[in-house]
Design a protein around this motif. Structure first.
Motif, PDB file in Angstrom:
ATOM      1  N   ALA A 116       0.804  -1.176   0.014  1.00 15.18           N
ATOM      2  CA  ALA A 116       0.133   0.014  -0.026  1.00 15.18           C
ATOM      3  C   ALA A 116       0.905   1.342  -0.117  1.00 15.18           C
ATOM      4  CB  ALA A 116      -0.784   0.019   1.415  1.00 15.18           C
ATOM      5  N   ASN A 117       2.000   1.274   0.844  1.00 24.90           N
ATOM      6  CA  ASN A 117       2.875   2.353   0.756  1.00 24.90           C
ATOM      7  C   ASN A 117       3.510   2.618  -0.730  1.00 24.90           C
ATOM      8  OD1 ASN A 117       2.344   2.742   3.587  1.00 24.90           O
ATOM      9  ND2 ASN A 117       4.308   1.837   4.249  1.00 24.90           N
ATOM     10  N   ILE A 118       3.849   1.580  -1.299  1.00 24.56           N
ATOM     11  CA  ILE A 118       4.443   1.800  -2.532  1.00 24.56           C
ATOM     12  C   ILE A 118       3.352   2.317  -3.408  1.00 24.56           C
ATOM     13  CG2 ILE A 118       5.249   0.467  -4.711  1.00 24.56           C
ATOM     14  CD1 ILE A 118       6.528  -1.459  -2.711  1.00 24.56           C
ATOM     15  N   VAL A 119       2.220   2.080  -3.473  1.00 23.14           N
ATOM     16  CA  VAL A 119       1.168   2.516  -4.306  1.00 23.14           C
ATOM     17  C   VAL A 119       0.827   3.990  -4.112  1.00 23.14           C
ATOM     18  CG1 VAL A 119      -1.352   2.566  -4.936  1.00 23.14           C
ATOM     19  CG2 VAL A 119      -0.182   0.503  -4.707  1.00 23.14           C
ATOM     20  N   THR A 120       1.021   4.488  -2.703  1.00 23.32           N
ATOM     21  CA  THR A 120       0.925   5.722  -2.022  1.00 23.32           C
ATOM     22  C   THR A 120       1.965   6.692  -2.673  1.00 23.32           C
ATOM     23  OG1 THR A 120      -0.365   5.261  -0.282  1.00 23.32           O
ATOM     24  CG2 THR A 120       0.676   7.427  -0.220  1.00 23.32           C
ATOM     25  N   LYS A 121       3.232   6.049  -2.465  1.00 26.62           N
ATOM     26  CA  LYS A 121       4.557   6.903  -2.859  1.00 26.62           C
ATOM     27  C   LYS A 121       4.377   7.068  -4.389  1.00 26.62           C
ATOM     28  CE  LYS A 121       9.329   6.756  -2.596  1.00 26.62           C
ATOM     29  NZ  LYS A 121      10.469   6.129  -1.775  1.00 26.62           N
ATOM     30  N   LYS A 157       1.014  13.575  -5.566  1.00 25.99           N
ATOM     31  CA  LYS A 157       0.664  14.545  -6.296  1.00 25.99           C
ATOM     32  C   LYS A 157       1.717  15.240  -6.872  1.00 25.99           C
ATOM     33  CE  LYS A 157      -3.900  13.980  -5.734  1.00 25.99           C
ATOM     34  NZ  LYS A 157      -4.668  13.430  -6.610  1.00 25.99           N
ATOM     35  N   LYS A 158       2.837  15.446  -6.087  1.00 30.24           N
ATOM     36  CA  LYS A 158       3.985  16.125  -6.409  1.00 30.24           C
ATOM     37  C   LYS A 158       4.963  15.110  -7.054  1.00 30.24           C
ATOM     38  CE  LYS A 158       3.653  19.897  -3.359  1.00 30.24           C
ATOM     39  NZ  LYS A 158       4.173  20.669  -2.182  1.00 30.24           N
ATOM     40  N   LYS A 159       5.605  15.268  -8.054  1.00 31.68           N
ATOM     41  CA  LYS A 159       6.362  14.359  -8.890  1.00 31.68           C
ATOM     42  C   LYS A 159       7.881  14.220  -8.057  1.00 31.68           C
ATOM     43  CE  LYS A 159       8.811  17.116 -12.240  1.00 31.68           C
ATOM     44  NZ  LYS A 159       8.810  17.284 -13.710  1.00 31.68           N
ATOM     45  N   GLU A 160       8.019  15.180  -7.205  1.00 31.34           N
ATOM     46  CA  GLU A 160       9.595  15.017  -6.555  1.00 31.34           C
ATOM     47  C   GLU A 160       9.270  14.085  -5.460  1.00 31.34           C
ATOM     48  OE1 GLU A 160       7.972  19.276  -5.508  1.00 31.34           O
ATOM     49  OE2 GLU A 160       7.765  17.720  -7.279  1.00 31.34           O
ATOM     50  N   LEU A 161       7.911  13.747  -4.866  1.00 32.22           N
ATOM     51  CA  LEU A 161       7.776  12.911  -3.833  1.00 32.22           C
ATOM     52  C   LEU A 161       7.473  11.415  -4.359  1.00 32.22           C
ATOM     53  CD1 LEU A 161       5.270  15.297  -1.578  1.00 32.22           C
ATOM     54  CD2 LEU A 161       7.748  14.617  -1.375  1.00 32.22           C
ATOM     55  N   ARG A 162       7.565  11.294  -5.626  1.00 29.05           N
ATOM     56  CA  ARG A 162       7.494   9.888  -5.992  1.00 29.05           C
ATOM     57  C   ARG A 162       8.771   9.102  -6.109  1.00 29.05           C
ATOM     58  NH1 ARG A 162       4.660  12.244 -11.452  1.00 29.05           N
ATOM     59  NH2 ARG A 162       2.825  13.380 -10.096  1.00 29.05           N
ATOM     60  N   PRO A 220       2.410   2.873   7.959  1.00 28.86           N
ATOM     61  CA  PRO A 220       1.698   3.582   6.822  1.00 28.86           C
ATOM     62  C   PRO A 220       2.544   4.738   6.426  1.00 28.86           C
ATOM     63  CG  PRO A 220      -0.143   3.313   8.352  1.00 28.86           C
ATOM     64  CD  PRO A 220       1.177   2.948   8.917  1.00 28.86           C
ATOM     65  N   ILE A 221       2.927   5.001   5.202  1.00 26.99           N
ATOM     66  CA  ILE A 221       3.798   6.074   4.729  1.00 26.99           C
ATOM     67  C   ILE A 221       3.518   7.520   5.130  1.00 26.99           C
ATOM     68  CG2 ILE A 221       2.546   6.341   2.394  1.00 26.99           C
ATOM     69  CD1 ILE A 221       5.104   6.617   0.780  1.00 26.99           C
ATOM     70  N   VAL A 222       4.372   8.300   5.378  1.00 26.72           N
ATOM     71  CA  VAL A 222       4.438   9.478   5.687  1.00 26.72           C
ATOM     72  C   VAL A 222       5.256  10.177   4.723  1.00 26.72           C
ATOM     73  CG1 VAL A 222       4.711  11.648   7.228  1.00 26.72           C
ATOM     74  CG2 VAL A 222       3.779   9.107   8.201  1.00 26.72           C
ATOM     75  N   LEU A 223       4.692  11.113   3.574  1.00 22.00           N
ATOM     76  CA  LEU A 223       5.485  11.882   2.762  1.00 22.00           C
ATOM     77  C   LEU A 223       5.810  13.181   3.531  1.00 22.00           C
ATOM     78  CD1 LEU A 223       3.512  11.215  -0.425  1.00 22.00           C
ATOM     79  CD2 LEU A 223       5.359  10.161   0.306  1.00 22.00           C
ATOM     80  N   PHE A 279       8.852   4.525   5.804  1.00 21.48           N
ATOM     81  CA  PHE A 279       8.785   4.201   7.508  1.00 21.48           C
ATOM     82  C   PHE A 279       8.361   5.514   8.263  1.00 21.48           C
ATOM     83  CE2 PHE A 279      10.345   0.307   6.267  1.00 21.48           C
ATOM     84  CZ  PHE A 279      11.102   0.291   5.461  1.00 21.48           C
ATOM     85  N   GLY A 280       8.141   6.495   7.609  1.00 17.74           N
ATOM     86  CA  GLY A 280       7.320   7.487   8.382  1.00 17.74           C
ATOM     87  C   GLY A 280       8.333   8.664   9.152  1.00 17.74           C
TER      88      GLY A 280
END
Length: 301
Positions: A243-248, A252-257, A281-284, A296-297
């Motif tokens: 799920a974290n991989i899909v979220t990352k 929305k911002k490409k620099e966070l992918r 759960p992922i934390v960007l 890993f948040g």
């Protein structure tokens, strides 16, 4: 039929039509020289065919010659002149990923991860050639009868030295998979393809894309404005690491992918491991002018 010149070289024996679109038709042919069946894509020569379509076809023919990967449909030959415009490719026996999902509803995590890794491997080679596909979607991914991925259709792909054939005010690509930066600025990059793969992973795991508007424009705009629900909030059996991989991948911002398909592939390779079952759960997060994130948040140093 009259709008298409299908007077192909004698070595091709046309068996049947296997696909068609606005600018081209695809035929299953027997190639007598190669001794195998091939897929031959033939461009319409109708005078009403937009010049941009002809240019894209020519660009596709140029780009596919550079890409060598078992996960990408193989290019054999092509010709582009005033009498005939065609390209001959590997014929893939199997189903589109879109059809696989429609038949099965949703895929189990292990199968979805397998397909996603193969797509990422293929795109590592595409991006290594400085090519951005721009139209990655489940109908452009074939699954062979042995379960191998084959990426097809480079009709709107671009490279560093490609001419831009996009008309002002029009978005190029499929609305269900459009990265937010493609909607307004049309800034295609490897991260645009990474976003599209993230949407495909969501679709495989849930059974449909995350955004479905009443019109194509409404669907496209949702990528820019609407959050994507974590996949394990919909189906709790999906591991948190996946799920974290899909979220990352769909940030929305490409620099966070993910910054490359290789990074994404490496993360996918371990996301079903037992050692990652306790992942949070992922934390960007953003840090100063350089935006950094952690699955890993916690901030990276």
């Amino acid at each position: 039929m009259s709008a298409f010149n299908i007077n192909l070289p004698e070595k091709y024996i046309i068996k049947k039509e296997i696909g068609s679109g606005g600018m081209a038709r695809v035929f299953l042919c027997e190639d007598k020289e190669l001794g195998k069946y091939v897929a031959v894509k033939v461009l319409s020569l109708d005078p009403s065919t937009p010049t941009s379509n002809q240019q894209r076809f020519k660009e596709e023919m140029r780009l596919v010659q550079y890409i060598k990967s078992p996960y990408i449909v193989k290019f054999y030959e092509g010709k582009y002149d005033k009498h005939i415009k065609y390209l001959s490719m590997e014929y893939v026996q199997g189903k589109m990923l879109k059809e696989v999902i429609e038949m099965q509803g949703r895929l189990q995590p292990d199968r979805a991860v397998d397909f996603a890794i193969q797509i990422a491997k293929g795109f590592s080679e595409i991006h290594a050639q400085n090519i951005v596909h721009r139209d990655l979607k489940t109908s452009n991914v074939m699954i062979t009868n042995t379960g191998q991925v084959k990426i097809i259709d480079f009709g709107i792909a671009i490279s560093d030295d490609s001419a831009r054939f996009t008309q002002t005010g029009k978005v190029i690509g499929s609305v269900h998979y459009l990265a937010p930066e493609l909607i307004d600025k049309q800034e295609a990059s490897p991260q645009s393809d990474i976003y599209a793969l993230g949407i495909i992973m969501y679709e495989m795991l849930i059974g449909h894309p995350p955004h479905r508007g009443k019109t194509p424009l409404e669907t496209a705009l949702k990528h820019r404005t609407d959050p994507i629900t974590p996949v394990n909030k919909i189906y709790p059996n999906i591991p948190q690491a996946l799920a974290n991989i899909v979220t990352k991948a769909t940030a929305k911002k490409k620099e966070l992918r993910y910054q490359s398909m290789r990074q994404l592939e490496a993360d996918l390779a371990t996301c079903l491991d037992q050692k990652r079952v306790t992942e949070k759960p992922i934390v960007l997060e953003e840090r100063s002018s350089l935006r950094r994130f952690s699955l890993f948040g916690r901030r990276k140093p």
